[in-house]
Design an enzyme around this catalytic site. Structure first.
Site, PDB file in Angstrom:
ATOM      1  N   CYS A   1      38.950  40.175  26.833  1.00 24.87           N
ATOM      2  CA  CYS A   1      37.768  40.944  27.300  1.00 24.87           C
ATOM      3  C   CYS A   1      36.640  40.245  26.320  1.00 24.87           C
ATOM      4  O   CYS A   1      36.573  39.342  25.779  1.00 24.87           O
ATOM      5  CB  CYS A   1      38.081  42.345  27.331  1.00 24.87           C
ATOM      6  SG  CYS A   1      37.945  42.650  25.696  1.00 24.87           S
TER       7      CYS A   1
ATOM      8  N   CYS B   1      36.941  41.070  22.797  1.00 24.32           N
ATOM      9  CA  CYS B   1      37.389  39.549  22.279  1.00 24.32           C
ATOM     10  C   CYS B   1      36.737  38.499  21.797  1.00 24.32           C
ATOM     11  O   CYS B   1      36.522  38.472  20.513  1.00 24.32           O
ATOM     12  CB  CYS B   1      38.864  39.077  22.985  1.00 24.32           C
ATOM     13  SG  CYS B   1      39.978  40.827  23.533  1.00 24.32           S
TER      14      CYS B   1
ATOM     15  N   ASP C   1       4.523  13.400  36.447  1.00 25.36           N
ATOM     16  CA  ASP C   1       3.331  12.501  35.779  1.00 25.36           C
ATOM     17  C   ASP C   1       3.646  11.150  36.819  1.00 25.36           C
ATOM     18  O   ASP C   1       4.254  11.042  37.092  1.00 25.36           O
ATOM     19  CB  ASP C   1       4.845  11.707  34.034  1.00 25.36           C
ATOM     20  CG  ASP C   1       3.863  10.122  33.956  1.00 25.36           C
ATOM     21  OD1 ASP C   1       2.800  10.086  33.439  1.00 25.36           O
ATOM     22  OD2 ASP C   1       4.645   9.895  34.081  1.00 25.36           O
TER      23      ASP C   1
END
Length: 742
Positions: free
Chosen positions: A17, A20, A436
């Protein structure tokens, strides 16, 4: 962090999980000279460390001391850390648990099936489910408990063991399975309503649901990362190396070195990045860029490894191999993006830090309150266990990393590289996009776009004469004219070639005295433009294009129009960017007239022209000072400062490495459409993360009070907890269906 820091990626095993992952991250960051980020979805730790302060082996030891597993690169896996199929052990335990749990559930819930002493059979069936199938859960909970921490495993372990333990006490000490024994022990409890209440089905079925949820979760996470895995596996395995004596031999791709020459036949993958030395062909680059149309290549053209030669035989000289190839660099960029944490994930991290202890306290409080109000031990116990089980924060821990995993992987398939998860927030806020001109809106290459012959002049013969003359010049305009003429055949030689910088050129071609350049240059040699050519010359320059007058044998006979060609997709791409709520701005060093002409063709109203390369970043700063949130799209070295200055920098992948390094998003295909796709995908990924977090929080906010109120059976709570995680992962997997251009 020291400037000599090195990077390392460790596969982590044993995490179940988000708590952890947070524990492993905290443990690693506690070491001197270490900065680590642990991703629960990818089960990897991205670590930056100072080798003078800590050795790689010490990192592994720290992870193991925290109760998890780690594997150094190059080491052989001895556990599930780098298992080819991480679902295999889960599958075995799930199948065993399901086969044993179903009879327990049937015996407990269907009264006609309950024979005399059925409880003892249920105990025999449920015990292996809780202790064997659920062993990884209990082991992880114990490992964390030894380090003074609690995770999702703690909630599941406490809940299922409590249900199983209560049933054990009821059977062996309260006589739930023996009415005679029960009569002598009823005095042990103040109330006897709960004596017959067993929770074996809760312990067994909840364990099964948790295992099922984790099994499908692991499968879904593997699918989430499949896009990147597939991308990295695209490379060729062998190359047809050409020896100095001209002989071909197959060699493993790892044996190629820069400078080696290798042959690529039609239908074969190009082994590594290189430059075509011989042959003309078409290359399918869709695997890297998402482009569906093959690109023509000829001697001098660059090709990327893993792309497919779909035309003729070509000879390629290797320029980059191994970790330096475009494919490897894409893999590193995507992996780095998946390892990071988005700003929206910080809330989930803060919540998971205190969530489990709060839930344990809430479950204990629920038990105590129901006992205090006289609801009975059975009801109080059921409510407390339901709170423990339904509150598991699995979905919370999966909400962000799974969406990132799928979104960045899908982007890589489409040629969109997201540098880091924090970029997702920027795409949501952007309201202005600066484009650009050269190399972004246009191709960046001059080409002959129009040829205007005088009356009675053969266009092809005229173009051949002027093209031959210009072929002797190195000027970009001359090269464009010569290249167009060469398409009609071999150009003749030029004699007595002369060039006047900024004015024009002249020479003898097949006996004709040919002159090309400005009208004044021709006029000085007695070649006056007739009215129709003078008008064409003036119109071309008025449209922002470059016009060249040409004549021979004492007469002006043609006007050639050269321009930096627009990308065919630029106008449509600008419309899509505007549809996303972005105000397009054209940025160029060209004069106002030329800039306005290009802007008009693609549908841009706002133009900033005559900007020196060094001043592009200043333009971005000025827009930001006006309160705009700016995205910048560029491809050249002189775009790098502006890309870095912008709130969101998008580098055209056909540009320079410097520009790509300074950007937040890289568009490998070089197509401006990819800019719109990149912003759409980033926004979609961010929206998915927020939806996941909302539902993860909403689930807990809604379910925990119901469980505490005794309105949620522990078995139903277990199913709901598993479904919440699957919902979050499934929602993230929807990003795999993202389509460009839609």
């Amino acid at each position: 962090m020291a400037t000599t820091a090195e990077r390392l990626e460790l596969p982590i095993g044993g995490m179940t999980c988000a708590s952890c992952a947070r524990r492993v991250e905290t443990t690693l960051n506690a070491l001197d000279g270490v900065a680590a980020s642990v991703n629960y979805a990818t089960e990897r730790a991205a670590i930056q460390y100072d080798p003078a302060l800590v050795a790689p082996q010490r990192l592994v030891e720290a992870v193991e001391q925290a109760g998890y597993e780690a594997l150094l690169p190059g080491r052989t896996a001895t556990s599930s850390v780098a298992s080819d199929d991480p679902t295999a052990p889960l599958r075995r335990r799930l199948i065993g648990a399901a086969l044993l749990s179903l009879p327990v559930l049937a015996l407990s819930m269907v009264e006609p099936l309950q024979f005399e002493h059925w409880q003892w059979l249920a105990l025999q069936l449920a015990t292996p489910v809780v202790l064997w199938a659920g062993w990884p859960i209990h082991r992880a909970a114990w490992a964390n408990l030894k380090h003074g921490t609690a995770t999702m495993d703690t909630l599941i372990s406490v809940g299922t063991l409590a249900a199983w333990g209560w049933s054990l006490v009821a059977l062996f000490f309260l006589g739930a399975g023996d009415p005679g024994l029960r009569a002598g022990l009823e005095l042990v409890l103040e109330r006897s309503e709960g004596v017959d209440h067993l929770y074996l089905e809760v312990a067994a079925v909840v364990t099964t649901f948790v295992l099922a949820g984790r099994y499908f979760e692991v499968r879904a996470k593997r699918r989430a990362g499949a896009a990147l895995e597939a991308l990295l596996e695209l490379g060729a395995k062998e190359a047809a190396l050409l020896d100095p004596d001209g002989l071909e031999r197959l060699v493993p791709i790892g044996d190629l070195r820069p400078g080696d020459r290798f042959v690529v036949r039609p239908g074969e993958k190009i082994a590594t990045d290189g430059v075509v030395e011989e042959g003309i062909s078409a290359v399918d680059r869709s695997l890297l860029t998402g482009e569906s149309v093959p690109v023509e290549v000829e001697p001098g053209a660059e090709v990327a490894g893993a792309t497919i030669n779909v035309g003729g035989r070509i000879l390629v000289r290797a320029t980059r191999v191994g970790a330096e190839t475009a494919l490897a660099q894409i893999g590193r960029l995507v992996t780095a993006a998946q390892s990071g944490k988005a700003p929206v994930e910080r809330l989930a991290d803060r919540v998971s830090r205190v969530f489990v202890p709060v839930v344990v306290a809430l479950a204990a409080g629920t038990l105590a309150v129901w006992l205090a109000v006289g609801a009975g031990a059975a009801f109080a116990f059921s409510a407390g266990v339901a709170v423990l089980i339904v509150a598991c924060p699995c979905a919370l821990g999966l909400a962000t990393p799974t969406a990132l995993l799928v979104g960045t992987g899908r982007g890589a398939q489409l040629g969109i590289l997201i540098r880091g998860p924090e970029i997702l927030e920027s795409t949501r806020r952007v309201d202005t996009v600066v484009l650009d001109k050269t190399g972004t809106v246009t191709t960046g290459k001059l080409a002959l776009v129009d040829f205007l012959p005088a009356a009675g002049v053969d266009p092809q013969a005229a173009q051949r004469l002027v093209g031959a003359l210009e072929h002797a010049s190195e000027h970009p305009i001359a090269r464009a004219i010569a290249a167009a003429a060469a398409e009609h055949g071999t150009l003749p030689a030029v004699e007595r070639f002369r060039s006047r910088t900024g004015l024009g050129v002249e020479g003898t071609v097949e006996g004709h005295e040919v002159v090309a350049g400005r009208p004044a240059y021709l006029a000085a040699r007695g070649l006056e433009l007739p009215p129709e050519l003078e008008r064409g010359f003036r119109d071309a320059e008025g449209a922002g294009k470059t016009a060249v007058a040409a004549g021979w044998d004492g007469q002006a006979r043609a006007v050639l129009v050269v321009a930096d060609e627009l990308r065919p997709t630029s106008a449509a791409a600008v419309r899509r960017l505007a549809a996303l709520g972005l105000k397009p701005v054209l940025l160029t060093g060209d004069n106002e007239q030329t800039a306005r002409a290009v802007a008009g063709e693609v549908g841009i109203d706002e133009v900033v022209s005559e900007v020196l390369p060094a001043d592009k970043a200043a333009v971005v700063r000025r827009l930001q000072a006006d309160g705009r949130v700016v995205a910048m799209v560029g491809d050249g070295v002189n775009d790098a400062p502006a890309l870095a200055q912008a709130d969101l920098g998008l580098a055209i992948g056909t540009g320079t490495d410097v520009a790509i390094e300074a950007s937040d998003l890289t568009l490998v295909s070089g197509d401006l459409h990819a800019a719109a796709d990149a912003i759409r995908l980033s926004r979609r990924t961010l929206a998915t993360i927020k939806a996941n977090l909302f539902w993860a929080f909403a689930y807990n906010v809604a379910a925990v009070p119901l469980a505490a109120a005794g309105l949620l059976n522990p078995v139903v709570a277990g199913a709901a907890m598993a479904c919440s995680s699957l919902f979050v992962v499934s929602n993230s997997l929807r990003l795999r269906r993202f389509r460009p251009g839609s």
